[in-house]
Scaffold this motif. Structure first.
Motif, short mmCIF file in Angstrom:
data_model
loop_
_atom_site.label_atom_id
_atom_site.label_comp_id
_atom_site.label_asym_id
_atom_site.label_seq_id
_atom_site.Cartn_x
_atom_site.Cartn_y
_atom_site.Cartn_z
N GLU A 797 2.60 -9.38 5.71
CA GLU A 797 1.67 -10.30 4.71
C GLU A 797 0.28 -10.14 5.13
O GLU A 797 -0.57 -10.68 3.22
N ALA A 798 -0.79 -9.91 6.40
CA ALA A 798 -2.19 -9.99 6.15
C ALA A 798 -2.40 -8.83 4.95
O ALA A 798 -3.78 -9.25 4.37
N ILE A 799 -1.81 -7.54 4.75
CA ILE A 799 -2.18 -6.89 3.81
C ILE A 799 -1.29 -7.22 2.52
O ILE A 799 -3.04 -6.75 1.93
N GLY A 800 -1.15 -7.84 2.54
CA GLY A 800 -0.54 -8.88 0.99
C GLY A 800 -1.73 -9.21 0.36
O GLY A 800 -2.28 -9.08 -0.56
N ALA A 801 -1.94 -9.87 1.64
CA ALA A 801 -3.23 -11.54 1.20
C ALA A 801 -4.52 -10.24 1.10
O ALA A 801 -5.77 -10.66 -0.03
N GLU A 802 -4.76 -9.20 1.87
CA GLU A 802 -6.04 -8.19 1.63
C GLU A 802 -6.37 -7.56 0.17
O GLU A 802 -7.35 -7.38 -0.20
N TYR A 803 -5.07 -6.91 0.03
CA TYR A 803 -4.77 -6.16 -1.07
C TYR A 803 -4.61 -6.95 -2.38
O TYR A 803 -4.50 -6.46 -3.67
N GLY A 804 -4.22 -8.20 -2.58
CA GLY A 804 -3.97 -8.82 -3.77
C GLY A 804 -2.73 -8.83 -4.06
O GLY A 804 -2.69 -8.93 -5.30
N ILE A 805 -2.03 -8.01 -3.25
CA ILE A 805 -0.31 -8.36 -3.74
C ILE A 805 0.36 -9.22 -3.26
O ILE A 805 0.75 -9.45 -1.62
N THR A 806 1.01 -10.02 -4.24
CA THR A 806 1.84 -11.09 -4.20
C THR A 806 3.64 -10.57 -3.77
O THR A 806 3.61 -11.08 -2.80
N ASP A 807 3.66 -9.66 -4.32
CA ASP A 807 5.23 -9.48 -4.53
C ASP A 807 5.25 -8.76 -3.03
O ASP A 807 4.63 -7.26 -2.84
N LEU A 808 6.03 -9.26 -1.45
CA LEU A 808 5.42 -8.39 -0.27
C LEU A 808 6.51 -6.84 -0.35
O LEU A 808 6.01 -6.03 1.27
N HIS A 809 7.38 -6.84 -0.93
CA HIS A 809 8.34 -5.30 -1.26
C HIS A 809 8.13 -4.47 -1.94
O HIS A 809 7.52 -3.62 -1.23
N LEU A 810 6.10 -5.11 -1.86
CA LEU A 810 5.86 -3.32 -2.29
C LEU A 810 4.94 -2.87 -1.29
O LEU A 810 4.03 -1.85 -1.85
N VAL A 811 5.02 -3.65 -0.04
CA VAL A 811 3.93 -3.09 1.40
C VAL A 811 5.19 -2.63 1.76
O VAL A 811 5.85 -3.08 2.57
N LYS A 812 4.88 -1.70 2.56
CA LYS A 812 6.31 -0.47 3.15
C LYS A 812 5.62 -0.16 4.96
O LYS A 812 4.64 1.12 4.52
N PRO A 813 5.74 -1.03 5.56
CA PRO A 813 4.49 -0.18 7.08
C PRO A 813 5.76 0.10 7.37
O PRO A 813 7.26 0.44 7.64
N GLY A 814 5.14 1.64 8.65
CA GLY A 814 6.31 2.05 9.62
C GLY A 814 5.70 3.46 8.89
O GLY A 814 6.07 3.74 7.65
N VAL A 815 6.05 4.58 9.16
CA VAL A 815 5.89 6.00 8.98
C VAL A 815 7.27 6.11 8.46
O VAL A 815 7.43 6.79 7.31
N GLY A 816 8.17 5.81 8.82
CA GLY A 816 9.84 6.00 7.85
C GLY A 816 9.60 5.61 6.28
O GLY A 816 9.84 6.06 5.19
N GLU A 817 9.12 3.81 6.74
CA GLU A 817 8.92 3.45 5.10
C GLU A 817 7.73 4.31 4.01
O GLU A 817 7.55 3.88 2.63
N THR A 818 6.73 4.04 4.78
CA THR A 818 5.89 5.15 3.89
C THR A 818 6.34 6.34 3.42
O THR A 818 5.69 6.33 2.58
N THR A 819 7.01 7.22 4.35
CA THR A 819 7.84 8.38 3.75
C THR A 819 8.39 8.38 2.63
O THR A 819 8.89 9.15 1.15
N ARG A 820 9.64 7.06 2.45
CA ARG A 820 10.29 6.50 1.25
C ARG A 820 9.13 6.43 -0.22
O ARG A 820 9.37 6.61 -1.05
N VAL A 821 8.33 5.86 0.56
CA VAL A 821 7.45 5.48 -1.27
C VAL A 821 7.32 6.49 -1.92
O VAL A 821 7.05 7.05 -3.16
N LEU A 822 6.52 7.59 -0.95
CA LEU A 822 5.83 8.82 -1.18
C LEU A 822 7.03 9.94 -2.07
O LEU A 822 7.06 10.26 -2.78
N LEU A 823 8.46 9.26 -0.67
CA LEU A 823 9.50 9.96 -2.33
C LEU A 823 10.03 10.43 -3.07
O LEU A 823 10.91 10.18 -3.83
N ARG A 824 10.09 7.97 -3.29
CA ARG A 824 11.05 7.83 -4.73
C ARG A 824 10.29 6.82 -4.93
O ARG A 824 11.03 5.95 -6.62
N ARG A 825 9.14 6.50 -4.85
CA ARG A 825 8.50 5.28 -5.77
C ARG A 825 7.32 6.25 -6.51
O ARG A 825 7.09 6.73 -6.37
N VAL A 826 6.81 4.65 -7.05
CA VAL A 826 4.79 5.23 -7.29
C VAL A 826 3.92 5.03 -6.19
O VAL A 826 3.37 3.45 -6.45
#
Length: 889
Positions: A797-826
């Protein structure tokens, strides 16, 4: 099988052996590049009660006359399929090494049978080789496999599955109104008439490949006649004849070569073993005398007691029927099974790798019924099919073996009247006789089942649609079995399990689906191999963010890692294997504290290898065998309710524990709780929502191995560390209401598959970390030390507020989730606490590969956070949001 004796005879050491009768098996090479298996590893000699032919080669790997370890019978079919594939595409699957391993397994079965030992090691060896062969399965278009009844119906089905081909077997059944598409005779068989009854008009491919499968080629005459007849209907590009053993003479081989010239199409012959059977002059007379003087009687029933009766053979070689007794319906336990398709009507290629019935569900129900109140199961269990119905009983037997500690074997009743000699030199040591229960072209008659004495329970799996009444009563199969075993169970396809849908889901196992061994996991998924689901990453992202599509409606194009990236994975695994092993032990022991008989259900696909590791820890370190499934959960949809209904029908819901790899911000944990609440309201079944994970940096579950945000190496890769299976699919065009969520299997990535080695590498550290696990669990301070505080969600929630991201599904914390972002998403940006941390080396490498900014944020509570590009929002396309500080690594 373990040696058993007839109820009315004792072993007769004075009986001559086959060798003493002058019968000799001689091996011959297959071809120099395809080493064969010795005939003695595949067959043993028996004598028929048939005046037209004295001898019978009894297969020790077919699960027909001789009760067989199911994994061995399946392995034999898959090895034969590998040999066919090698001929069709020039491969070398069954090379010298694989053939040597196959022979070792087959010889071990014969040694196990002779010694009466348990079959655990044999099952494991056969299963491992099956999985290895499946890793190199071919993709072959326009192939039909045709199996010969009655003996080779399961063998043909197994070959077809290993090739991904369509399947049809011949039959002697005579259903009302059936019009055969073709028919032929088998001259040397006890029952000669064969018919083909395909369900579809276009069952025979045009200019394709047809593979004929039989257990034994004596002369090849039946195969040649079949090829000639079918080629006249639909000429084929090529023909293959496949058998366990090839005994043809040089003249027979020449006749096959001449047929190929006649047709203008190649006719290849493949086998696991090749050689000759040398028969002495006068064997027919000698055999008849030996049968008359030394054969043990067959067991049947009488009105008042159990006796073994044999009035001698009738004119056609069949034993005369004996008296009968009244039916004993109280002696049989009935287990319901969903209806199933019948193989003889044909199976399209696209469906071959999908089980034709819910064998996993049947096995789960059987395991429950066989287990007594103290938790014990019978030592020895036989799953008995009936005549042509071999494939499903064999699959059920294999599934039951994986679910219990019992020594489970499989065999089938038969038309063949075989002489019983209760001596170690002979393979048929005991037998029963019963009346037939189905309608066939040659009319009613006696049927037999051999070596069924000595089992603690016999499970009968008859042809679908068989009425129980036809199996009961005077000389009925169930009644006769009740005289030779303490327990008889009938799997009745005419009944529907309570709560089951009209079309029951059919869970999957390896090696048909996934690259894990079948013991490791049952996939509560359907195979979407034929679905066109992959979409461009950018197109998927637009559909998800701007068009309201669910991310599970399509699949990203599977990322194929570079060699340098795979090296990062290997380094990470070596570095962290012991740490992962310790987390596996801690979380598994926490689960076992409350649920010693837990049923593990991992969330596909990241949870799947973790569930496999937890199952291994429980078995190897605590002596507890747990069942493990994997099911789909989709954000915005919930966990697959069809999978939940399957679990509720076959297990105690209170024993189910859900498993995942790690937590990010806790969104899936909340999704799971909400979905299970909805299911309890709709179906009245309450599953616990506790989620067991290795790492819980989100602080959202008490069942965790650690709360540190560190790299679980399986997060580095996609399918190649998760059984070659895609992420799961929820798309009503492919997964209609009432069916399981789906997934695809990427067999083409087999050479790069790390799934089994990942599990093995971590499991190898179990013994080393066990003292630390014991100490950690003993020192656990209780609920307070594992309190849920949702720290991860606050960070997001804090990162979303700081970066102006209202849809928190776009914020993926942790090593595993960050890896998934790079492999599957934009990805938009990657935030890292320390870019020099070895646990995020692969993240930094992926980000650079995809030109994604990496921003150093020393104050992060996570090792890293991945930000998905928020399409259509006010944030900038590059750099950081206004007011954000940090440096690009």
């Amino acid at each position: 099988m373990t040696t058993t004796t007839s109820t009315t005879a004792t072993p007769d050491a004075a009986l001559p052996s086959p060798e003493e009768l002058g019968v000799v098996l001689t091996d011959a090479p297959i071809v120099p590049t395809a080493p064969g298996v010795p005939l003695a590893s595949l067959v043993r000699l028996a004598l028929r009660r048939n005046p037209r032919r004295a001898h019978l080669l009894v297969s020790t790997v077919l699960a027909k006359h001789v009760p067989t370890v199911p994994a061995v019978a399946l392995l034999a079919g898959e090895a034969l399929g590998a040999r066919v594939a090698d001929v069709l595409d020039g491969g070398a699957r069954l090379d010298a090494g694989a053939a040597a391993r196959l022979r070792a397994v087959l010889d071990r079965q014969q040694a196990t049978d002779a010694a009466g030992d348990g079959s655990d090691a044999l099952h494991r060896a056969a299963t491992t080789l099956r999985t290895d062969l499946a890793a190199v399965r071919p993709t072959l278009p326009d192939v039909l496999v045709l199996g010969f009844a009655e003996t080779a119906t399961a063998l043909g089905a197994t070959v077809a599955e290993s090739l991904g081909a369509g399947y049809l077997h011949s039959t002697r059944h005579d259903p009302p109104g059936a019009t055969p598409a073709a028919g032929f005779d088998e001259a040397h068989s006890h029952a000669t008439a064969h018919r083909l009854l395909p369900a579809e008009d276009d069952w025979l491919p045009a200019d394709g490949t047809v593979v004929l499968v039989d257990d034994e080629l004596s002369t090849g005459a039946t195969a040649r006649a079949t090829i000639r007849a079918l080629h006249a209907v639909a000429p084929q590009r090529q023909w293959v004849v496949a058998a366990l053993v090839d005994l043809r003479s040089d003249e027979d081989v020449a006749a096959t070569d001449a047929l190929a010239t006649e047709l203008g199409a190649p006719v290849a012959v493949v086998a696991l073993g090749r050689g000759r059977v040398s028969l002495p002059d006068g064997l027919t007379v000698t055999a008849a005398e030996l049968v008359a003087s030394g054969a043990a009687p067959l067991t049947t029933t009488t009105p008042d007691s159990t006796t073994a009766l044999d009035s001698g053979p009738t004119a056609d070689g069949r034993p005369a029927p004996g008296p009968a007794r009244a039916s004993r319906p109280d002696a049989v336990t009935v287990v319901a099974a969903p209806p199933t398709a019948v193989d003889r009507t044909g199976t399209p290629a696209a469906r071959v790798r999908t089980p034709r019935t819910d064998v996993e569900g049947i096995a789960a129900d059987l395991a429950r019924v066989l287990t007594d109140t103290s938790g014990r199961v019978p030592d020895r269990v036989l799953v008995l099919g009936t005549e042509e119905h071999m494939a499903t009983p064999l699959a059920v037997a294999d599934a039951l073996r994986r679910r219990t500690t019992a020594d489970v074997r499989s065999s089938t009743s038969t038309r063949s009247p075989v002489a019983v000699f209760d001596a170690p030199a002979w393979p048929i040591r005991s037998g029963i006789r019963h009346r037939s229960h189905d309608v066939t072209v040659d009319g009613p008659g006696e049927r037999y089942a051999y070596n069924v004495h000595g089992f603690d329970a016999v499970v009968v799996v008859p042809e679908p649609g068989t009425g129980r009444s036809s199996l009961e009563g005077p000389d009925g199969l169930l009644d006769v079995l009740a005289t030779v075993t303490p327990r008889v169970l009938l799997v009745d396809s005419a009944l529907e399990p309570a709560g089951a849908a009209a079309s029951s889901p059919r869970p999957l196992t390896g090696p048909s689906f996934g690259s894990y061994e079948p013991d490791e996991v049952t996939w509560l998924l359907q195979d979407l191999a034929d679905a066109a689901l992959e979409a461009d990453t950018a197109d998927r992202e637009r559909a998800i963010q701007l068009e309201g599509a669910n991310y599970a409606e399509s699949l990203p194009v599977e990322y194929v890692p570079s060699e340098s990236y795979e090296e990062l994975y290997r380094e990470a695994l070596t570095r962290s294997a012991e740490r992962i092993a310790e987390a596996v032990g801690i979380v598994t022991d926490l689960v076992l504290l409350d649920r010693p008989d837990a049923v593990l259900v991992s969330l596909a696909r990241a949870g799947t290898p973790v569930g496999i590791l937890m199952r291994r820890w429980a078995e190897q370190q605590r002596g507890v065998r747990l069942q493990h499934y994997t099911a789909s959960i989709v954000r915005g949809v919930g966990i697959d309710e069809t999978a939940l209904r399957w679990l509720a029908a076959h297990h105690d819901a209170s024993q189910v524990v859900f498993v995942d790899g790690w937590t990010g911000k806790g969104a899936i944990t909340r999704e799971l709780t909400d979905a299970l609440d909805r299911f309890a309201a709709s179906d009245g079944v309450r599953f616990g929502d506790g989620l067991a994970v290795l790492a819980d940096p989100a602080g959202c579950t008490p069942l965790h191995g650690t709360r540190d945000d560190y790299l679980v190496p399986s997060a580095c890769l996609n399918s190649t560390v998760s059984g070659l299976v895609s992420r799961t699919v929820f798309n009503r065009a492919w997964t209609p209401e009432g069916t399981l969520h789906g997934a695809k299997q990427y067999r083409e990535l087999g050479p790069r598959d790390h799934s089994r080695s990942f599990v093995a590498t971590i499991a190898d550290r179990f013994s080393a970390v066990r003292p630390r696990v014991d100490a950690a669990v003993a020192a656990d301070a209780g609920p307070a030390s594992r309190a849920v505080d949702w720290r991860g969600m606050r960070t997001v929630e804090a990162i979303g507020a700081e970066y102006g991201i209202t849809d928190l599904h776009l914020v993926k914390p942790g090593v595993g989730e960050t890896t998934r972002v790079l492999l599957r998403r934009v990805p938009w940006q990657v935030l890292v606490r320390d870019p020099e941390d070895v646990d995020v080396a692969h993240v930094v490498a992926l980000a650079r590969e995809r030109s994604v900014p990496v921003v150093t944020r020393p104050e992060l509570s996570y090792s890293c956070v991945g930000l998905i590009h928020p399409l259509g929002s006010r944030v900038s396309d590059t750099g950081t949001a206004a007011g954000t500080t940090g440096s690009v690594a």
